[in-house]
Design an enzyme around this catalytic site. Structure first.
Site, PDB file in Angstrom:
ATOM      1  N   CYS A  98       0.871  -1.164   0.000  1.00 56.66           N
ATOM      2  CA  CYS A  98       0.000   0.000   0.000  1.00 56.66           C
ATOM      3  C   CYS A  98       0.911   1.217   0.000  1.00 56.66           C
ATOM      4  O   CYS A  98       1.935   1.236   0.676  1.00 56.66           O
ATOM      5  CB  CYS A  98      -0.873  -0.007   1.245  1.00 56.66           C
ATOM      6  SG  CYS A  98      -2.102   1.315   1.267  1.00 56.66           S
ATOM      7  N   PRO A 373      -0.279  11.652   3.332  1.00 57.70           N
ATOM      8  CA  PRO A 373      -1.669  12.079   3.116  1.00 57.70           C
ATOM      9  C   PRO A 373      -2.426  12.268   4.416  1.00 57.70           C
ATOM     10  O   PRO A 373      -2.266  11.495   5.360  1.00 57.70           O
ATOM     11  CB  PRO A 373      -2.258  10.916   2.305  1.00 57.70           C
ATOM     12  CG  PRO A 373      -1.459   9.731   2.731  1.00 57.70           C
ATOM     13  CD  PRO A 373      -0.069  10.241   2.998  1.00 57.70           C
ATOM     14  N   HIS A 397       3.305   7.813   7.564  1.00 64.40           N
ATOM     15  CA  HIS A 397       2.648   7.597   6.265  1.00 64.40           C
ATOM     16  C   HIS A 397       1.280   8.251   6.176  1.00 64.40           C
ATOM     17  O   HIS A 397       0.600   8.134   5.160  1.00 64.40           O
ATOM     18  CB  HIS A 397       2.511   6.100   5.997  1.00 64.40           C
ATOM     19  CG  HIS A 397       1.279   5.465   6.594  1.00 64.40           C
ATOM     20  ND1 HIS A 397       0.964   5.553   7.928  1.00 64.40           N
ATOM     21  CD2 HIS A 397       0.278   4.732   6.031  1.00 64.40           C
ATOM     22  CE1 HIS A 397      -0.162   4.903   8.163  1.00 64.40           C
ATOM     23  NE2 HIS A 397      -0.604   4.398   7.045  1.00 64.40           N
ATOM     24  N   GLY A 398       0.831   8.929   7.230  1.00 68.12           N
ATOM     25  CA  GLY A 398      -0.502   9.524   7.191  1.00 68.12           C
ATOM     26  C   GLY A 398      -0.903  10.047   8.550  1.00 68.12           C
ATOM     27  O   GLY A 398      -0.055  10.336   9.393  1.00 68.12           O
ATOM     28  N   ALA A 399      -2.218  10.142   8.765  1.00 63.64           N
ATOM     29  CA  ALA A 399      -2.708  10.755   9.992  1.00 63.64           C
ATOM     30  C   ALA A 399      -2.829   9.749  11.142  1.00 63.64           C
ATOM     31  O   ALA A 399      -2.515  10.062  12.282  1.00 63.64           O
ATOM     32  CB  ALA A 399      -4.068  11.417   9.725  1.00 63.64           C
TER      33      ALA A 399
END
Length: 474
Positions: A98, A373, A397-399
């Site tokens: 992913c 993101p 890698h994100g929130a």
């Protein structure tokens, strides 16, 4: 287990060794970002990972850390291949490779605005998404699938789904060379044959964005980004094929724990020595599934390009593509000695600093784009790797989730959420109201805080902040 991390700096917390832990745990976060939700056992998982055979330096967690299968999501761990180090599928996750891909358009927000609704209608009609949905490229059978599993994005480009420059700006040039399609079972192949070029469900998306703020003008220019520029961010993985590969190899490793004399505090950490037959088999299958994920994003890239060309006569160039669910054999200095390590990054992305030999030639001076993101309707970030990163050159890698999907469904209605987002000027094309509600921004940590903590911890530096214009949701 009661885990109380000790604050070392405002952005770094330490979990001291206890019990079967072989190394300490290190959590890069602020107090606000530490897992606090009831039932979130992420910190206990950080400690459990520290018990893996061959682990070196520390069991790391990124600022977006939250509970996952075996490993926490946002977990990083490296094991010494030549000293009994293990590979654990739980340290990669079910959605193998992913990752995130960022594309930059040759237009800005003001000029493009009148075309946005037309673009979103085209994307909404043409991007396959949702559970079990078909893909853009129907493969002929196992023989063609094996070519894709070996060649990844490179095979897709060879077949006309992209341009050669796409591969230059893709991690590993679009394909891991260690792929072994023979270790991918037939059920996994069958699940993947019809899904190449599809978003899937959950937190996956294709989002049209605009550059809202530039923190480092020179690095942004090297990446091909400028103020006000329209971009596209794609977040997806290896779909049913990757999930099945993980399922199959977890079962094998679970059954082989006793044969290799391995004891783990959680059976979800099933593993095997990297150099053992099951370890080598999984690495080959994982690399094949990773190549599927990269080909998947390559097909979606071409669909986005077609939509932009149709709606506005605008082209898209690839900024970068990087995965955040992988395990790789890398060489790092540990206590001043170069060691061959199996680096697990689960919900964590590679973050190469300027000058690293694995960078594309045109990014050698700038460093690697680190794509972070946010959740739907919030900002996203482009960062860049730093040389002081001691977490094996890894970043967030994100929130990171703070609500379960069930909690989100109890609190949010998809129709209402879409109305609120549209009122804020964000066009939304969901696959279902339920799926939209599950991904409400309230279900995630604040991405601005996560990005600031990532920079404060020395994992990566801020380059660009992006804001959403429209989102196609899986």
């Amino acid at each position: 287990m009661d885990i109380t991390p000790v604050e070392q700096t405002p952005f770094r917390f330490r979990i001291e060794r206890r019990g079967v832990m072989r190394v300490p745990g290190v959590v890069f976060a602020t107090r606000e970002l530490l897992p606090q939700a009831a039932g979130d056992m992420a910190l206990e998982q950080v400690a459990n990972v520290a018990a893996l055979p061959g682990i070196v330096r520390a069991s790391y967690a990124m600022p977006d850390v939250h509970w996952g299968y075996g490993f926490p999501i946002g977990g990083v761990a490296a094991t010494d291949v030549d000293a009994g180090g293990v590979i654990s599928p739980g340290g990669v996750g079910f959605d193998i490779s992913c990752g995130v891909r960022l594309l930059a358009a040759d237009t800005d927000r003001g000029r493009f605005s009148p075309r946005l609704r037309t673009l979103m209608d085209i994307l909404g009609d043409t991007i396959p998404r949702g559970v079990g949905r078909g893909g853009l490229w129907k493969l002929a059978g196992r023989s063609q699938m094996e070519k894709l599993l070996t060649g990844g994005a490179e095979y897709a480009v060879e077949r006309g789904h992209g341009v050669p420059r796409d591969l230059v700006r893709c991690e590993d040039h679009g394909a891991l060379p260690e792929a072994d399609p023979s270790q991918v079972g037939q059920r996994a192949v069958d699940r993947g044959l019809q899904q190449v070029g599809s978003l899937g469900a959950g937190n996956h998306f294709l989002e049209v964005q605009a550059v809202d703020e530039v923190y480092d003008t020179d690095t942004a220019a090297a990446f091909g980004l400028r103020p006000g520029q329209v971009c596209v961010m794609i977040h997806c993985g290896s779909r049913g094929l990757g999930h099945q590969v993980c399922t199959d190899h977890v079962r094998v490793m679970d059954h082989s724990l006793r044969a290799y004399g391995i004891s783990v505090p959680d059976r979800q950490l099933a593993c095997a020595p990297v150099v053992s037959p099951p370890g080598r088999d999984y690495l080959g299958a994982m690399a094949a599934a990773a190549n599927y994920g990269r080909a998947n994003r390559q097909l979606l890239t071409q669909a986005a390009r077609h939509a932009f060309a149709t709606a506005a006569g605008v082209g898209l160039d690839l900024v970068y593509d990087v995965s955040h669910n992988t395990a790789k054999i890398e060489t790092h200095d540990v206590d001043g000695v170069p060691r061959r390590l199996c680096v697990h990054r689960k919900g964590a992305t590679l973050a190469l600093p300027p000058g690293h030999p694995n960078l594309p030639e045109d990014l050698t001076e700038a460093g690697q784009p680190v794509l972070v993101p946010g959740t739907m309707g919030t900002a996203s970030y482009v960062m860049v790797g730093t040389p002081e990163n001691d977490a094996f050159l890894s970043a967030c890698h994100g929130a990171g989730r703070v609500w379960s999907r069930h909690q989100a469904l109890r609190r949010v209605r998809g129709e209402q959420l879409r109305g609120e987002m549209e009122a804020h000027g964000i066009a939304v094309r969901p696959s279902s109201w339920r799926g939209l509600a599950e991904e409400t921004p309230d279900a995630y940590k604040d991405i601005d805080t996560v990005a600031a903590a990532t920079e404060g911890a020395g994992l990566a530096r801020l380059v660009v902040r992006l804001v959403p214009l429209g989102v196609v949701k899986g």
